[in-house]
Design a protein around this motif. Structure first.
Motif, PDB file in Angstrom:
ATOM      1  N   GLN A   8      54.870  37.474  32.418  1.00 14.30           N
ATOM      2  CA  GLN A   8      53.757  36.626  32.834  1.00 14.30           C
ATOM      3  C   GLN A   8      53.608  36.639  34.352  1.00 14.30           C
ATOM      4  O   GLN A   8      52.519  36.829  34.883  1.00 14.30           O
ATOM      5  N   ILE A  12      50.413  37.944  36.543  1.00 14.21           N
ATOM      6  CA  ILE A  12      49.671  37.113  37.503  1.00 14.21           C
ATOM      7  C   ILE A  12      49.671  37.762  38.885  1.00 14.21           C
ATOM      8  O   ILE A  12      48.634  37.807  39.563  1.00 14.21           O
ATOM      9  N   TYR A  22      38.197  43.428  40.919  1.00 13.32           N
ATOM     10  CA  TYR A  22      38.134  43.203  39.460  1.00 13.32           C
ATOM     11  C   TYR A  22      36.700  43.272  38.908  1.00 13.32           C
ATOM     12  O   TYR A  22      36.450  43.894  37.869  1.00 13.32           O
ATOM     13  N   PRO A  53      40.843  32.492  30.041  1.00 12.87           N
ATOM     14  CA  PRO A  53      40.954  32.331  31.480  1.00 12.87           C
ATOM     15  C   PRO A  53      39.621  32.731  32.130  1.00 12.87           C
ATOM     16  O   PRO A  53      38.961  33.638  31.664  1.00 12.87           O
ATOM     17  N   CYS A  54      39.291  32.095  33.241  1.00  8.35           N
ATOM     18  CA  CYS A  54      37.968  32.361  33.848  1.00  8.35           C
ATOM     19  C   CYS A  54      38.030  33.514  34.831  1.00  8.35           C
ATOM     20  O   CYS A  54      36.988  34.030  35.234  1.00  8.35           O
ATOM     21  N   GLY A  55      39.239  33.923  35.255  1.00 10.95           N
ATOM     22  CA  GLY A  55      39.348  35.022  36.211  1.00 10.95           C
ATOM     23  C   GLY A  55      38.509  34.759  37.451  1.00 10.95           C
ATOM     24  O   GLY A  55      38.542  33.671  38.044  1.00 10.95           O
ATOM     25  N   VAL A  58      33.278  35.818  36.448  1.00 12.33           N
ATOM     26  CA  VAL A  58      32.198  36.780  36.133  1.00 12.33           C
ATOM     27  C   VAL A  58      31.152  36.201  35.186  1.00 12.33           C
ATOM     28  O   VAL A  58      30.006  36.620  35.188  1.00 12.33           O
ATOM     29  N   ASP A  77      42.488  29.278  35.247  1.00 14.43           N
ATOM     30  CA  ASP A  77      43.211  30.547  35.397  1.00 14.43           C
ATOM     31  C   ASP A  77      44.511  30.269  36.148  1.00 14.43           C
ATOM     32  O   ASP A  77      44.632  29.251  36.831  1.00 14.43           O
ATOM     33  N   SER A  79      45.883  32.667  38.179  1.00 19.70           N
ATOM     34  CA  SER A  79      45.977  33.512  39.378  1.00 19.70           C
ATOM     35  C   SER A  79      45.150  32.915  40.512  1.00 19.70           C
ATOM     36  O   SER A  79      43.934  32.760  40.392  1.00 19.70           O
ATOM     37  N   MET A  82      42.406  35.417  41.652  1.00 14.24           N
ATOM     38  CA  MET A  82      41.217  35.464  40.779  1.00 14.24           C
ATOM     39  C   MET A  82      40.383  34.199  41.004  1.00 14.24           C
ATOM     40  O   MET A  82      39.155  34.260  41.118  1.00 14.24           O
ATOM     41  N   ASN A 104      48.240  26.882  33.666  1.00 17.35           N
ATOM     42  CA  ASN A 104      48.662  27.797  32.619  1.00 17.35           C
ATOM     43  C   ASN A 104      47.869  27.490  31.347  1.00 17.35           C
ATOM     44  O   ASN A 104      47.770  26.323  30.943  1.00 17.35           O
ATOM     45  N   ALA A 105      47.323  28.527  30.725  1.00 23.94           N
ATOM     46  CA  ALA A 105      46.507  28.344  29.508  1.00 23.94           C
ATOM     47  C   ALA A 105      47.275  27.589  28.421  1.00 23.94           C
ATOM     48  O   ALA A 105      46.672  26.869  27.611  1.00 23.94           O
ATOM     49  N   LEU A 137      47.954  36.485  26.948  1.00 23.22           N
ATOM     50  CA  LEU A 137      48.538  35.149  27.116  1.00 23.22           C
ATOM     51  C   LEU A 137      49.694  34.907  26.150  1.00 23.22           C
ATOM     52  O   LEU A 137      49.675  35.405  25.021  1.00 23.22           O
TER      53      LEU A 137
HETATM   54  C1  LIG Z   1      41.616  40.539  32.155  1.00 23.17           C
HETATM   55  S1  LIG Z   1      41.507  39.061  33.105  1.00 23.17           S
HETATM   56  C2  LIG Z   1      40.129  38.255  32.317  1.00 23.17           C
HETATM   57  C3  LIG Z   1      39.393  37.326  33.235  1.00 23.17           C
HETATM   58  C4  LIG Z   1      38.026  36.872  32.727  1.00 23.17           C
HETATM   59  N1  LIG Z   1      38.141  36.086  31.539  1.00 23.17           N
HETATM   60  C5  LIG Z   1      37.126  38.059  32.502  1.00 23.17           C
HETATM   61  O1  LIG Z   1      36.795  38.380  31.350  1.00 23.17           O
HETATM   62  O2  LIG Z   1      36.753  38.687  33.490  1.00 23.17           O
HETATM   63  C6  LIG Z   1      42.902  38.116  32.521  1.00 23.17           C
HETATM   64  C7  LIG Z   1      43.067  36.820  33.274  1.00 23.17           C
HETATM   65  O3  LIG Z   1      44.073  36.046  32.621  1.00 23.17           O
HETATM   66  C8  LIG Z   1      44.738  35.274  33.614  1.00 23.17           C
HETATM   67  N2  LIG Z   1      46.006  34.775  33.058  1.00 23.17           N
HETATM   68  C9  LIG Z   1      47.075  35.480  32.654  1.00 23.17           C
HETATM   69  N3  LIG Z   1      48.015  34.671  32.150  1.00 23.17           N
HETATM   70  C10 LIG Z   1      47.529  33.411  32.219  1.00 23.17           C
HETATM   71  C11 LIG Z   1      48.012  32.131  31.820  1.00 23.17           C
HETATM   72  N4  LIG Z   1      49.200  31.982  31.251  1.00 23.17           N
HETATM   73  N5  LIG Z   1      47.225  31.046  32.021  1.00 23.17           N
HETATM   74  C12 LIG Z   1      45.990  31.180  32.599  1.00 23.17           C
HETATM   75  N6  LIG Z   1      45.489  32.380  32.988  1.00 23.17           N
HETATM   76  C13 LIG Z   1      46.236  33.478  32.795  1.00 23.17           C
HETATM   77  C14 LIG Z   1      44.869  36.266  34.763  1.00 23.17           C
HETATM   78  O4  LIG Z   1      45.123  35.627  35.974  1.00 23.17           O
HETATM   79  C15 LIG Z   1      43.509  36.959  34.711  1.00 23.17           C
HETATM   80  O5  LIG Z   1      42.586  36.308  35.554  1.00 23.17           O
END
Ligand SMILES: C[S@@+](CC[C@H](N)C(=O)[O-])C[C@H]1O[C@@H](n2cnc3c(N)ncnc32)[C@H](O)[C@@H]1O
Length: 228
Positions: A8, A12, A22, A53-55, A58, A77, A79, A82, A104-105, A137
């Motif tokens: 994880q 991140i 991205y 996650p909202c990243g 986008v 999110d 990160s 992000m 954290n999700a 996740l």
């Molecule tokens: C592939 S990106 C997708 C972002 C966005 N949803 C999109 O479609 O563009 C994956 C995202 O998951 C987030 N992420 C990973 N593990 C996470 C967690 N445990 N809790 C929250 N966000 C997490 C990362 O930081 C990243 O922004």
């Protein structure tokens, strides 16, 4: 299938690093599936949308085409990199209905919503969008359960993600670039949890799916459909 803390943390750190570029990848590669997924959310003016996650945010400009800066967009999110991109977009567009949260999700559940509502006034979630998240996740089944539990009655949940049932070179590449798994039966699990279930798994040569459903309530009839 749980991911270790170390995995994880690495994921991140990776997203922090690539946050600046991205959108270029995401906008090209997922355009069709994202357009379709956003339609499936059925957003109406004044509603509250949770993006997990909202990243880099986008999706926000697409949400705003329905919300017109009304209602609430909650973006979560883990990160910072992000989220900084999402903050930048929000500021640039002068959106006043966006709340960005570093969390954290796995922590987003009914208790979280109660605490959030205590701070903000009562918040009801009309739609949840999990895009390209559940494949990476930890405790993804639990996250789906939690997302459904925090939805309003008749609220919508839409998931966009990868599913390749056979190991392949393509699968390995997607796993490497996205830092997630590609063989999790995510839509299959969602199917057992919602009404009006629908899945289209034809995006990106059959690698990407969009699945959607409505939160079950006592008066909802079951209707499972598959479009693929
Ligand atoms: C592939 S990106 C997708 C972002 C966005 N949803 C999109 O479609 O563009 C994956 C995202 O998951 C987030 N992420 C990973 N593990 C996470 C967690 N445990 N809790 C929250 N966000 C997490 C990362 O930081 C990243 O922004």
């Amino acid at each position: 299938m749980n991911r270790t803390n170390e995995e994880q943390e690495k994921a991140i750190a990776y997203y922090d690093k690539i946050s600046g570029i991205y959108d270029y990848i995401s906008n090209c590669y997922y355009k069709k599936s994202r357009d379709y997924a956003i339609k499936e959310l059925g957003i109406k003016k004044g509603q509250t949308i949770l993006n997990l996650p909202c990243g880099t945010g986008v999706n926000f400009k697409f949400f705003q085409r329905k919300l017109y800066n009304s209602g609430l967009i909650i973006g979560i999110d883990l990160s910072n990199g992000m989220l900084d991109q999402a903050k930048r977009k929000t500021k640039k567009n002068e959106w006043t209905n966006v709340d960005l949260i570093l969390e954290n999700a796995t922590k987003i559940d009914q208790k979280w919503l109660e605490q959030y509502s205590e701070k903000k006034g009562q918040v009801k979630i009309d739609a949840v969008f999990c895009d390209l998240g559940l494949s990476g996740l930890p405790d993804w089944r639990n996250i789906i359960d939690n997302m459904i539990s925090i939805l309003n009655p008749n609220g919508r949940i839409v998931i966009l993600d990868w599913y390749l049932d056979k190991p392949s070179l393509r699968g390995k590449f997607v796993k490497w670039i996205g830092k997630g798994e590609v063989d999790r039966p995510i839509w299959q699990y969602l199917k057992t949890k919602v009404s009006d279930f629908k899945v289209d798994d034809s995006f990106n040569r059959g690698g990407v799916f969009v699945a959607s459903g409505t939160k079950k309530n006592k008066n909802t009839k079951y209707n499972y459909g598959i479009f693929s």
